[in-house]
Enzyme design. Structure first.
Site, PDB file in Angstrom:
ATOM      1  N   ARG A  70       4.166  -0.410  -6.644  1.00 34.50           N
ATOM      2  CA  ARG A  70       3.151  -1.459  -6.783  1.00 34.50           C
ATOM      3  C   ARG A  70       1.795  -0.944  -6.315  1.00 34.50           C
ATOM      4  O   ARG A  70       0.766  -1.234  -6.934  1.00 34.50           O
ATOM      5  CB  ARG A  70       3.563  -2.707  -6.008  1.00 34.50           C
ATOM      6  CG  ARG A  70       4.790  -3.398  -6.580  1.00 34.50           C
ATOM      7  CD  ARG A  70       5.160  -4.641  -5.796  1.00 34.50           C
ATOM      8  NE  ARG A  70       4.189  -5.710  -5.983  1.00 34.50           N
ATOM      9  CZ  ARG A  70       4.161  -6.820  -5.267  1.00 34.50           C
ATOM     10  NH1 ARG A  70       5.035  -7.006  -4.294  1.00 34.50           N
ATOM     11  NH2 ARG A  70       3.254  -7.752  -5.501  1.00 34.50           N
ATOM     12  N   CYS A  93      -0.878  -6.687   2.080  1.00 31.47           N
ATOM     13  CA  CYS A  93       0.279  -6.509   1.196  1.00 31.47           C
ATOM     14  C   CYS A  93      -0.041  -7.255  -0.087  1.00 31.47           C
ATOM     15  O   CYS A  93      -1.122  -7.102  -0.633  1.00 31.47           O
ATOM     16  CB  CYS A  93       1.572  -7.006   1.864  1.00 31.47           C
ATOM     17  SG  CYS A  93       1.466  -8.708   2.481  1.00 31.47           S
TER      18      CYS A  93
END
Length: 279
Positions: A179, A235
């Site tokens: 990611r 995050c």
């Protein structure tokens, strides 16, 4: 400062009648009602339940990310309704050592709490040892939770942008490497990371056996990060960054902040650039 407690230590405290409130925060991002269902089926004796979406976050709006911090007054009332005040010793558990317990720990720390611990190994470890579980929901006398919020623990999008541009802080991205690199993105319309962010996957603060690494191991893990620098953890939406926050504190870092909105907040501003590949 201790951050964890073992199942054996908690069992001993319960047997001795220690004044402690246990919080169950099991959750599944793909099935948001699963955690509450698991809690109703069985949980640790005396445990109450807090839901990531309904208790540990406020509802998402245009900006602020997918899991904005809960309203401080509402969260304080929720804690008081569960029999928790600033003097209460709190033990938090997840299914195993997962990110939701760390999110709850961070929120309590942000609210000014002092005595809160994560159950090492979570519910799975408790069950593995054959300890008692129950389906009974406890009811504690209501208390007044008088928060003493620590705003210095939070970084805003504007602060992140300014400090990274001027090299006044180090930004950490806690998501998976895929990611971070922009190779995949299961949740958001843009893939990649905030320009300048360094990658430290949140699961790497645990051993291969799933336990929290000890401080010396964590110091080695973060050894390229100067201890005198400000570290901002991020995050996708401010949840999986929390284990990194705790791990940095365990490793002796003092200047640590959370960017609660994280990548999901960053990309809500069209003008913000997104980087892909290695920095």
């Amino acid at each position: 400062m201790a951050f964890t407690v073992t199942a054996e230590e908690l069992k001993n405290e319960l047997e001795q009648g220690t004044n402690v409130v246990i919080i169950d925060v099991r959750f599944d991002l793909q099935e948001p009602e699963a955690g509450r269902r698991w809690y109703k089926e069985e949980h640790l004796p005396g445990a109450v339940y807090l839901d990531l979406n309904k208790d540990l976050s406020s509802k998402p709006v245009k900006h602020g990310g997918n899991h904005p911090l809960p309203d401080e007054g509402r969260f304080a009332k929720r804690l008081g309704d569960l029999g928790i005040d600033r003097e209460t010793k709190v033990i938090i558990y997840d299914q195993e050592n997962d990110m939701y317990a760390s999110r709850c720990w961070w929120l309590l720390y942000y609210m000014g709490h002092e005595e809160m611990y994560i159950l090492e190994g979570g519910f799975s470890r408790w069950k593995e040892l054959g300890y008692e579980t129950t389906e009974q929901v406890p009811h504690y006398p209501q208390k007044q939770y008088n928060a003493s919020v620590r705003p210095e623990l939070v970084a805003t999008m504007e602060e992140v942008k300014e400090k990274i541009r001027n090299k006044r802080a180090i930004l950490i991205d806690s998501r998976s490497k895929e990611r971070y690199l922009g190779l995949e993105e299961p949740l958001y319309e843009k893939a990649g990371h905030i320009p300048g962010a360094k990658h430290y996957f949140w699961k790497d603060v645990f051993t291969e056996g799933g336990k929290w690494k000890d401080p010396s191991e964590l110091e080695k893990h973060f050894q390229t990060l100067p201890k005198g620098e400000e570290i901002i953890v991020s995050c996708g939406s401010g949840v999986s960054a929390c284990p990194n926050f705790i791990a940095l504190k365990l490793a002796g870092y003092e200047k640590v902040k959370l960017y609660p909105g994280s990548f999901s907040d960053w990309i809500s501003y069209e003008e913000n650039e997104v980087a892909t590949g290695e920095e």
